[in-house]
Design a protein around this motif. Structure first.
Motif, PDB file in Angstrom:
ATOM      1  N   PHE A  24      12.737  12.092 -21.308  1.00 38.75           N
ATOM      2  CA  PHE A  24      13.510  11.203 -20.435  1.00 38.75           C
ATOM      3  C   PHE A  24      14.978  11.620 -20.416  1.00 38.75           C
ATOM      4  CE2 PHE A  24       9.771   8.699 -21.312  1.00 38.75           C
ATOM      5  CZ  PHE A  24       9.549   7.998 -20.157  1.00 38.75           C
ATOM      6  N   VAL A  25      15.502  11.911 -21.596  1.00 35.68           N
ATOM      7  CA  VAL A  25      16.906  12.306 -21.701  1.00 35.68           C
ATOM      8  C   VAL A  25      17.147  13.621 -20.971  1.00 35.68           C
ATOM      9  CG1 VAL A  25      18.779  12.857 -23.297  1.00 35.68           C
ATOM     10  CG2 VAL A  25      17.108  11.089 -23.900  1.00 35.68           C
ATOM     11  N   LEU A  26      16.266  14.598 -21.199  1.00 40.15           N
ATOM     12  CA  LEU A  26      16.450  15.926 -20.606  1.00 40.15           C
ATOM     13  C   LEU A  26      16.206  15.904 -19.102  1.00 40.15           C
ATOM     14  CD1 LEU A  26      14.763  18.080 -23.393  1.00 40.15           C
ATOM     15  CD2 LEU A  26      17.212  17.794 -22.949  1.00 40.15           C
ATOM     16  N   GLY A  43      19.074  17.090 -16.489  1.00 43.16           N
ATOM     17  CA  GLY A  43      18.833  18.118 -15.485  1.00 43.16           C
ATOM     18  C   GLY A  43      19.093  17.603 -14.077  1.00 43.16           C
ATOM     19  N   ALA A  44      18.602  16.389 -13.780  1.00 40.86           N
ATOM     20  CA  ALA A  44      18.809  15.809 -12.455  1.00 40.86           C
ATOM     21  C   ALA A  44      20.286  15.530 -12.208  1.00 40.86           C
ATOM     22  CB  ALA A  44      17.988  14.528 -12.312  1.00 40.86           C
ATOM     23  N   PHE A  53      15.367  10.083 -11.274  1.00 40.17           N
ATOM     24  CA  PHE A  53      14.396  11.090 -11.710  1.00 40.17           C
ATOM     25  C   PHE A  53      13.838  10.767 -13.098  1.00 40.17           C
ATOM     26  CE2 PHE A  53      13.379  15.440 -13.380  1.00 40.17           C
ATOM     27  CZ  PHE A  53      12.331  15.700 -12.510  1.00 40.17           C
ATOM     28  N   ALA A  54      14.705  10.376 -14.013  1.00 38.94           N
ATOM     29  CA  ALA A  54      14.263  10.152 -15.389  1.00 38.94           C
ATOM     30  C   ALA A  54      13.384   8.912 -15.526  1.00 38.94           C
ATOM     31  CB  ALA A  54      15.474  10.036 -16.313  1.00 38.94           C
ATOM     32  N   GLN A  86      11.617  18.401 -17.160  1.00 38.60           N
ATOM     33  CA  GLN A  86      13.067  18.570 -17.227  1.00 38.60           C
ATOM     34  C   GLN A  86      13.582  19.900 -16.710  1.00 38.60           C
ATOM     35  OE1 GLN A  86      11.144  17.808 -19.956  1.00 38.60           O
ATOM     36  NE2 GLN A  86      11.581  19.164 -21.675  1.00 38.60           N
ATOM     37  N   PHE A  87      12.697  20.897 -16.593  1.00 36.37           N
ATOM     38  CA  PHE A  87      13.179  22.206 -16.149  1.00 36.37           C
ATOM     39  C   PHE A  87      13.196  22.339 -14.629  1.00 36.37           C
ATOM     40  CE2 PHE A  87      11.135  22.923 -20.343  1.00 36.37           C
ATOM     41  CZ  PHE A  87      12.285  23.222 -21.050  1.00 36.37           C
TER      42      PHE A  87
END
Length: 292
Positions: A97-99, A103-104, A125-126, A144-145
């Motif tokens: 969730f954090v990543l 990223g977003a 997004f998350a 996340q990528f």
């Protein structure tokens, strides 16, 4: 810091007891075991990674499910330091969730130059309702990528540096090795991006861009194909196939984009008649209005 705080709130009570919390007794236990086996096989000489210890004496049994290599590498410090598989699974789950938010945020800030818009993108997004319809599927949480692939694609579109192409390829590789579903989704997104912007910008006449994308594609093929070959072999040996009817039963239909998971406080009960099998694709009313 904000994403960490919101992750704790939105997944509560997971953070209160990450060593034993489960949202169901199916996929989370399977995926916890896969993370443990990945780390065990990759750090123990003589073990064959895809010959996982299940369904003996069948070979390549890890290919019955996702290998989740990148998730396993994220979980490795916890497992190697003595933490158990469920704790490792839950920490990777919460980190996703954090990543995803980070990223977003970076992608939206690149496109808009606005920190407010970037924050909305990160939250959308998350914490999309879709994610909460798949809490048991670790591989579907670790998206996340994908924003980082698009971030460096946009930078490469404006300035075709080798560094932008290679970083795009790196994050593309990481997403492919994290989730087989997202390997398809992100590759389709990259292809459509290149087709649209390539035609609009006349890239087909620029040899430099051809060389860079060819190098990225070749490197991905060399690194990815050996890890997909066991799946091809298992499909052939075991006759694994989805019928057209089975695939259709999980297909996304137009009204599924108005359906939210049952646990959603605002839209869960309201959208129940529209819900299908894994068909909970509503973005949320606020985000949909902002997108429009």
């Amino acid at each position: 810091g904000l994403m960490c705080l919101l992750t704790v709130v939105m997944t509560w009570p997971l953070a209160a007891d990450p060593r034993s919390s489960l949202n169901d007794f199916g996929d989370p236990l399977l995926n916890s075991w896969i993370l443990w086996w990945d780390v065990k096989a990759l750090t123990t000489p003589g073990l064959s990674w895809f010959n996982a210890p299940m369904f003996h004496p069948s070979p390549l049994t890890l290919a019955y499910s996702e290998h989740m290599l990148i998730n396993a590498l994220m979980a490795a410090p916890v497992l190697l330091l003595g933490g158990d598989a469920l704790l490792a699974h839950n920490l990777v789950f919460m980190a996703s969730f954090v990543l995803c938010g980070l990223g977003a945020y970076l992608l939206a800030y690149e496109l808009t130059g606005s920190r407010g818009a970037a924050l909305i993108g990160a939250l959308g997004f998350a914490f999309a309702p879709f994610r909460f319809g798949h809490l048991g599927h670790l591989q579907l949480q670790t998206a996340q990528f994908m924003p980082l692939v698009l971030l460096y694609l946009h930078r490469w579109a404006k300035d075709p540096r080798w560094s932008h192409a290679l970083l795009m390829g790196l994050f593309w590789l990481l997403q492919i090795l994290t989730c087989g579903y997202y390997a398809l989704f992100v590759s389709l997104a990259v292809g459509l991006f290149l087709l649209y912007f390539g035609l609009a910008g006349g890239w087909w006449r620029q040899a430099r861009r051809w060389r860079q994308m060819a190098a990225v594609g070749l490197a991905l093929g060399v690194l990815v194909l050996p890890l997909f070959w066991p799946y091809v072999q298992v499909k052939k040996d075991m006759g694994f196939v989805r019928s057209a009817d089975n695939a259709a039963s999980f297909a996304a239909l137009p009204w599924h984009y108005l359906a939210a998971p049952p646990a959603n406080l605002l839209y869960g009960k309201l959208s129940e008649p529209l819900r299908g099998a894994e068909g909970e694709l509503f973005l949320g009313l606020g985000l949909t209005i902002l997108v429009v």
